[in-house]
Design a protein around this motif. Structure first.
Motif, mmCIF file in Angstrom:
data_model
loop_
_atom_site.group_PDB
_atom_site.id
_atom_site.type_symbol
_atom_site.label_atom_id
_atom_site.label_comp_id
_atom_site.label_asym_id
_atom_site.label_seq_id
_atom_site.Cartn_x
_atom_site.Cartn_y
_atom_site.Cartn_z
ATOM 1 N N ARG A 158 40.562 42.027 47.841
ATOM 2 C CA ARG A 158 41.563 41.189 47.186
ATOM 3 C C ARG A 158 42.957 41.761 47.420
ATOM 4 O O ARG A 158 43.916 41.021 47.654
ATOM 5 C CB ARG A 158 41.243 41.112 45.691
ATOM 6 N N VAL A 184 44.132 40.982 50.969
ATOM 7 C CA VAL A 184 44.618 39.607 51.113
ATOM 8 C C VAL A 184 45.953 39.436 50.393
ATOM 9 O O VAL A 184 46.876 38.794 50.905
ATOM 10 C CB VAL A 184 43.573 38.614 50.572
ATOM 11 N N ALA A 185 46.066 40.065 49.216
ATOM 12 C CA ALA A 185 47.320 39.951 48.466
ATOM 13 C C ALA A 185 48.467 40.537 49.275
ATOM 14 O O ALA A 185 49.575 40.001 49.267
ATOM 15 C CB ALA A 185 47.197 40.667 47.124
ATOM 16 N N ILE A 204 49.358 37.892 52.106
ATOM 17 C CA ILE A 204 50.029 36.685 51.631
ATOM 18 C C ILE A 204 51.340 37.045 50.945
ATOM 19 O O ILE A 204 52.359 36.364 51.109
ATOM 20 C CB ILE A 204 49.075 35.882 50.725
ATOM 21 N N ILE A 264 55.169 35.773 51.877
ATOM 22 C CA ILE A 264 56.103 35.127 50.947
ATOM 23 C C ILE A 264 57.430 35.894 50.897
ATOM 24 O O ILE A 264 58.507 35.293 50.927
ATOM 25 C CB ILE A 264 55.483 35.005 49.543
ATOM 26 N N PHE A 305 60.056 38.201 43.214
ATOM 27 C CA PHE A 305 58.670 37.949 43.589
ATOM 28 C C PHE A 305 57.933 39.257 43.870
ATOM 29 O O PHE A 305 56.793 39.460 43.443
ATOM 30 C CB PHE A 305 58.624 37.040 44.820
ATOM 31 N N PHE A 364 56.893 41.020 40.826
ATOM 32 C CA PHE A 364 55.754 40.324 40.213
ATOM 33 C C PHE A 364 54.443 40.708 40.899
ATOM 34 O O PHE A 364 53.467 41.097 40.258
ATOM 35 C CB PHE A 364 55.999 38.812 40.308
ATOM 36 N N PHE A 365 54.428 40.631 42.210
ATOM 37 C CA PHE A 365 53.191 40.957 42.925
ATOM 38 C C PHE A 365 52.828 42.433 42.758
ATOM 39 O O PHE A 365 51.665 42.778 42.656
ATOM 40 C CB PHE A 365 53.300 40.579 44.410
ATOM 41 N N LEU A 407 58.122 34.734 36.241
ATOM 42 C CA LEU A 407 56.789 34.680 36.854
ATOM 43 C C LEU A 407 55.777 35.436 36.005
ATOM 44 O O LEU A 407 54.659 34.964 35.786
ATOM 45 C CB LEU A 407 56.831 35.264 38.275
ATOM 46 N N VAL A 441 53.853 30.223 44.119
ATOM 47 C CA VAL A 441 53.281 31.529 43.801
ATOM 48 C C VAL A 441 51.887 31.357 43.213
ATOM 49 O O VAL A 441 50.947 32.069 43.576
ATOM 50 C CB VAL A 441 54.208 32.285 42.827
ATOM 51 N N PHE A 442 51.736 30.372 42.340
ATOM 52 C CA PHE A 442 50.414 30.195 41.744
ATOM 53 C C PHE A 442 49.392 29.697 42.757
ATOM 54 O O PHE A 442 48.255 30.127 42.766
ATOM 55 C CB PHE A 442 50.501 29.263 40.531
ATOM 56 N N SER A 460 49.473 30.450 45.776
ATOM 57 C CA SER A 460 49.146 31.604 46.602
ATOM 58 C C SER A 460 48.140 32.509 45.899
ATOM 59 O O SER A 460 47.275 33.088 46.540
ATOM 60 C CB SER A 460 50.391 32.411 46.923
ATOM 61 N N LEU A 461 48.269 32.621 44.588
ATOM 62 C CA LEU A 461 47.309 33.454 43.865
ATOM 63 C C LEU A 461 45.904 32.872 43.974
ATOM 64 O O LEU A 461 44.931 33.591 44.184
ATOM 65 C CB LEU A 461 47.721 33.591 42.400
ATOM 66 N N ASP A 462 45.817 31.538 43.861
ATOM 67 C CA ASP A 462 44.513 30.898 44.039
ATOM 68 C C ASP A 462 43.985 31.158 45.439
ATOM 69 O O ASP A 462 42.804 31.411 45.642
ATOM 70 C CB ASP A 462 44.620 29.378 43.848
ATOM 71 N N ARG A 463 44.908 31.069 46.375
ATOM 72 C CA ARG A 463 44.504 31.256 47.757
ATOM 73 C C ARG A 463 43.991 32.679 47.985
ATOM 74 O O ARG A 463 43.030 32.884 48.699
ATOM 75 C CB ARG A 463 45.688 30.948 48.658
ATOM 76 N N ILE A 464 44.644 33.646 47.353
ATOM 77 C CA ILE A 464 44.182 35.025 47.492
ATOM 78 C C ILE A 464 42.723 35.120 47.052
ATOM 79 O O ILE A 464 41.895 35.745 47.704
ATOM 80 C CB ILE A 464 45.070 35.981 46.664
#
Ligand SMILES: Nc1ncnc2c1ncn2[C@@H]1O[C@H](COP(=O)(O)OP(=O)(O)OP(=O)(O)O)[C@@H](O)[C@H]1O
Ligand SMILES: Nc1ncnc2c1ncn2[C@@H]1O[C@H](COP(=O)(O)OP(=O)(O)OP(=O)(O)O)[C@@H](O)[C@H]1O
Ligand SMILES: [Mg+2]
Ligand SMILES: [Mg+2]
Lengths: 186, 535, 276
Positions: free
Chosen positions: A12, A15-16, A19, A23, A48, A51-52, A169, C209-210, C212-216
């Motif tokens: 996870r 992938v995070a 992605i 972004i 952002f 947040f991540f 966020l 962003v949300f 993308s979170l689902d996509r993750i």
């Protein structure tokens, strides 16, 4: 056999990172407003990134920041390594506190909002007003007053971006976490 | 030894207050081909996730009872080991692509198994050829057509030589012809490889075009039937749980045939049509003639439209089409012909290279090119094919109410209209849920609700019934029909010939050279030149 | 429509045939030595060399026109800023003062300052052709595998691949969400004022962003179902073995770096000072 799956980053997180970096890259490219000081923008990507980083931890935070910033610079031909590195550090430091904030667990109340913002303001200032310009002087030999001014402007604008976008966020995300066993057909 | 065993299994998602699956007992033997059918939200995908080990390994929740694949308990086995036994083609086609190119995507599992490069290239080549996508290997999976995407996904799991293949709604995005090809392909592979095949689908008619050993029926998280296709079709269990029977079975039933007397009911090609002919003929003669057409005034004129995503392959080369006020128009055509593209041009999502769109606003003629997307949306509602592209809010209620809020309505009106619409779409019980706790079909209904609530003058629905079971689809279509009678014009894009026959009063068939045919639905179906490639 | 980061253009030059790892290492090595060195001769030589390579990669002006303009604009802005903030910085660095214009005021013009800014200019542009060569001749899939080859863990390498893979996707998703929102009643077209459009952009960021979170979640599930992370190593479909040209390129890079370091000795530090 089983142990192998637990070594290193979780899938996870991998992938995070991918992605997240995509972004950050896009926000840097299309989501920044120039401040008037050369090479310094009000940059939505820091909100952002914070947040991540709070969701996925320090390693993810560092790599997302570093990679996103590097890719963006690369398309302009000259990665400005000192700032690329500093963006990574910013993500990493914010990420260090992910367990503390426990955003996944829901409820990101006033107390957490305040401590998040204290943390991000300090990190932003240390990163942009101290670290990045000092590296610039050491590595690139640019004049001190120029890089410190750039640093101060960036530090302030990134702190604003992180404060507004990051906080929004985080609050929305925490609120959207459904409580365990709460969904019922009515 | 059975391939899959469920022993008193219950499952509750972490966020749910009640279990989603109740007391599942199921045994599937090696080499069997099984269809799992049930209404939307009945727990089919959840059951599939228990088989491939996603539950409990990556989806959180509480499982009781045991699930065994061969002799391994899925709780104890690692997801990696399970994935070698069970290959899964997921429901949502786009989310499972990982590689930058089709070739890498197919090779992904092998890469993780540390297979050497030359062997990997050879195996990828072999499977791509076998599934007919060898020419697409260097394309990005995003650029493939619906049918090709599915073959890509299939190649990616077949290459593992797993014993069990699990398909979650393989037909949802395919036109009938490609869908049938997919089913034929699955069948061929089954005969060659002798693996265990599990297909989750509501489009029972299409799956049953090839033999299936058993059908497992699910409703409300329980298994409520485990029977052979013939038993299923002779009973009226499908109607009971709100699923659609195959058209020919329905026809036989309407015609008053005694289904128990019909041999090979599960196989339309083997039906003794000679013997049935008189009964059917009798029925057809009695069927009501279609009502006469009324003269209609134009609402939207598409004139001489040109468009292409790139210069080399034009999609429209001088398309002309008029949508009339009061039409209930079905737009049909094979995958990739440009149906969604046309709706996106009408709504302003895409800009045409040349041509005019004229909207008749009362007596005024408006050139749509002068209007922004938002202004067009005040008149034209558009429900996109992929629900995930439309959803922007976290909670269902907010999503459905968004358009009303933006139009500045007061809270009471919004609440009332949202609730009414949610009831029509069968979502009222879930109104306070986050959208990510919904099944695929339920998500699609959320997007339909979010546009219906706005009551636009012209409504464009892109595949409204994809992933929907018959009951929800009937409720929704009945409502759309009422709206149509109140004067709202509708154009729906569909691959479902039942839907077209039953609800449309006009069908436009889109082909490579523009409009191939524009006529009544029954005329279209009767025209073999057009309908054969469609069906 | 969507933006391609790696404007990868599949051609048949020796630069296209180099492994991505080689190009990456060469690029990193050269850009770091060019970052540290302040020897104008050295920087100019690398710039000329990279322009020659550029020619050899068959990159056309059309492909790089926009980027070049951007780079020029920002470089000039930066050079001006350096001058405005520190017109005497060159004097401070080189320790001599050859006046060209002005004498006592704040804004003086010295040979030292011009020379310093010339060095800066070279630094800004020296790696540009290299970066563009790297971007346009490297196959993104092969690039991820080469990161792994040069010692990055395969998980991190794969996340780089995912980033490249998802940039166009996320971008078109942004576009889709924006259109879907407009179709529900946000005016974000040119008909809206700037403030509305800014607000609208914010309203798109949140769903993006949300989503993308689902996509993750879905992507990591799909990867898990196909055994990503099973072993400590993995193989790469698009991997490429090193050939002689790779080793030669790396050797040349190392030699250039050694030359750069040797110049530190010769010049007694990072700066080459022609004024003394
Ligand atoms: N991630 C989740 N979290 C919470 N609840 C979920 C989740 N996924 C599914 N559910 C719930 O479980 C029920 C069954 O969902 P499932 O996806 O198995 O249905 P399905 O039969 O596959 O439906 P469809 O045909 O529409 O895909 C649904 O009512 C849904 O609300
Ligand atoms: N964003 C895009 N970029 C490039 N090509 C595209 C894009 N979207 C669609 N296409 C191509 O344009 C053609 C028409 O696509 P469109 O989605 O309109 O087909 P469709 O008739 O709606 O098909 P389906 O029944 O599968 O939904 C296809 O060949 C498709 O591959
Ligand atoms: Mg499902
Ligand atoms: Mg379509």
């Amino acid at each position: 056999m089983q142990k192998q799956s637990h070594r290193g980053l979780s899938i996870r997180t991998v992938v995070a990172i991918g992605i997240g970096a995509a972004i950050v890259f896009l926000l840097k490219r299309f989501g920044s407003v120039p401040t008037g000081v050369p090479n310094t923008n009000i940059d939505t990507s820091y909100g952002f990134l914070a947040f991540f980083a709070s969701l996925f931890g320090p390693i993810a935070g560092f790599i997302i920041g570093f990679l996103g910033h590097m890719l963006n610079d690369l398309t302009y031909g000259t990665p400005w390594w000192t700032w690329v590195f500093t963006t990574g550090i910013f993500g990493g430091v914010i990420g260090l506190f992910w367990k503390r904030f426990d955003v996944e667990g829901g409820n990101f109340g006033v107390k957490k909002i305040v401590s998040f913002n204290v943390l991000q303001v300090i990190t932003n200032l240390v990163a942009w007003v101290l670290l990045a310009p000092t590296l610039d002087i050491l590595v690139y030999s640019e004049p001190a007053n120029k890089v410190y001014l750039q640093g101060i402007v960036s530090g302030i604008s990134n702190a604003i971006s992180t404060g507004v976008i990051g906080t929004i966020l985080l609050v929305i995300y925490a609120a959207s976490r459904t409580k365990r066993g709460s969904l019922k057909r009515e | 030894m059975p391939a899959i065993t469920f022993d008193h299994v219950n499952f509750q998602y972490e966020s749910q207050a009640e279990p989603t699956l109740h007391d599942i007992n199921l045994t599937i033997h090696a080499g069997e081909k099984v269809l799992i059918a049930g209404p939307s939200g009945s727990g089919k995908s959840t059951l599939g996730n228990l088989i491939n080990g996603s539950i409990p390994h990556s989806i959180k929740g509480h499982v009781t009872g045991t699930v065994r694949i061969g002799d391994q308990d899925t709780q104890d086995a690692s997801l990696f080991d399970l994935s070698l036994l069970v290959g899964t083609v997921l429901q949502d086609p786009d989310s499972q692509f990982i590689g930058l190119t089709t070739a890498e995507d197919i090779a992904f599992g092998l890469e993780n198994d540390r297979v050497a490069r030359p062997e990997m290239h050879q195996r990828v080549e072999e499977w791509a050829t076998r599934l007919g996508i060898a020419a697409q290997l260097h394309q990005s999976p995003q650029e493939l057509s619906g049918g090709q995407k599915q073959r890509d996904a299939m190649a990616g799991v077949l290459i593992d030589d797993g014993d069990i293949l699990l398909f979650d709604e393989p037909l949802a995005a395919l036109d009938p012809a490609s869908g049938r090809k997919s089913i034929a392909l699955i069948d061929k592979l089954h005969q060659q490889l002798h693996n265990t095949v599990i297909i989750i689908e509501h489009q029972i008619e299409d799956v049953l075009t090839r033999p299936v050993d058993r059908v497992i029926l699910m409703a409300d998280g329980r298994i409520i039937g485990d029977l052979t296709p013939a038993e299923l079709l002779r009973s009226n269990r499908l109607q009971q749980i709100g699923l659609r029977e195959p058209l020919y079975v329905e026809a036989l039933r309407y015609a008053g045939c005694d289904l128990n007397q019909v041999d090979h009911i599960e196989d339309i090609t083997a039906l003794d049509t000679q013997a049935l002919a008189p009964t059917l003929q009798h029925w057809q003669d009695g069927a009501a003639a279609t009502p006469p057409t009324v003269a209609r005034t134009p609402l939207l004129d598409v004139t001489d439209l040109h468009f292409g995503y790139n210069r080399h392959t034009p999609i429209f080369d001088g398309l002309n089409l008029t949508i009339n006020r009061g039409d209930m128009l079905a737009l049909v055509g094979r995958n990739g012909v440009g149906k969604s593209t046309l709706s996106q041009i009408i709504t302003g999502f895409l800009n045409p290279a040349a041509g005019h769109l004229t909207y008749h606003d009362g007596d005024q003629k408006v050139d749509l090119a002068t209007l922004s997307v938002k202004e067009r949306a005040d008149k034209i509602g558009y429900i996109m094919q992929d629900p995930n592209q439309m959803i922007s809010q976290v909670m269902i209620r907010d999503e459905v109410g968004l358009g009303l809020r933006l139009r500045g309505l007061d809270d009471d009106t919004i609440t009332k209209r949202v609730d009414d619409t949610l009831k029509i779409c069968g979502l009222y019980p879930f109104r306070n849920w986050p959208i990510n706790a919904l099944s695929f079909g339920q998500r699609k209904r959320v997007t339909i609700a979010s546009i219906l609530v706005l009551q636009p003058e012209l409504l464009i629905l892109d595949e409204p019934t994809a992933g929907q079971d018959w009951r929800h689809y009937t409720d929704m279509m009945t409502f759309l029909e009422q709206l149509n009678q109140q004067g709202i014009t509708m154009m729906f894009i569909t691959h479902d010939m039942h839907l077209m026959l039953e609800y449309a009063n006009r069908t436009v068939v889109l082909g490579d050279q523009g409009v191939m045919l524009d006529a009544r639905p029954s005329t279209v179906l009767a025209n073999p030149e057009v309908s054969v490639p469609l069906l | 429509m969507s933006f391609q980061l790696f404007g990868f253009d599949d051609q048949d030059t020796w630069l296209h045939h180099l492994s991505g790892a080689t190009k990456l290492l060469a690029f990193l090595g050269l850009s770091i030595i060019a970052m540290i060195s302040y020897d104008a001769r050295f920087l100019a030589a690398i710039t000329i060399m990279s322009l020659i390579l550029f020619k050899q990669a068959h990159i056309t002006w059309r492909q790089i026109r926009l980027v070049t303009k951007f780079i020029l604009f920002f470089s000039i802005l930066n050079l001006l800023a350096v001058y405005v903030f520190s017109p005497e910085y060159g004097v401070h660095l080189y320790g001599t003062r050859h006046l060209i214009l002005g004498s006592t005021g704040y804004f003086t013009l010295t040979q030292e300052q011009l020379f310093y800014e010339l060095n800066l200019t070279l630094k800004y542009i020296v790696t540009v052709p290299l970066a563009l060569i790297f971007l346009m001749t490297t196959n993104p899939s092969e690039f991820a595998s080469s990161l792994n080859k040069v010692g990055l863990s395969y998980k991190v390498s794969y996340s780089v691949a995912l980033a490249l893979r998802y940039i166009p996707d996320v971008q078109s998703e942004y576009h889709q969400i924006s259109l879907a929102q407009q179709a529900r009643g946000y005016e974000l077209s040119r008909k809206a004022n700037l403030w509305q459009r800014l607000q609208g952009a914010g309203k798109i960021l949140i769903p993006l962003v949300f989503a993308s979170l689902d996509r993750i979640d879905t992507v990591s599930r799909a990867m898990e179902l196909r055994r990503f992370g099973r072993y400590r190593k993995r193989t790469w479909y698009m991997g490429r073995d090193f050939h002689a040209s790779d080793w030669l390129t790396l050797l040349a890079t190392v030699l250039i770096i050694i030359l750069g370091i040797a110049l530190f000795k010769v010049n007694d530090g990072r700066f080459w000072n022609p004024f003394r």
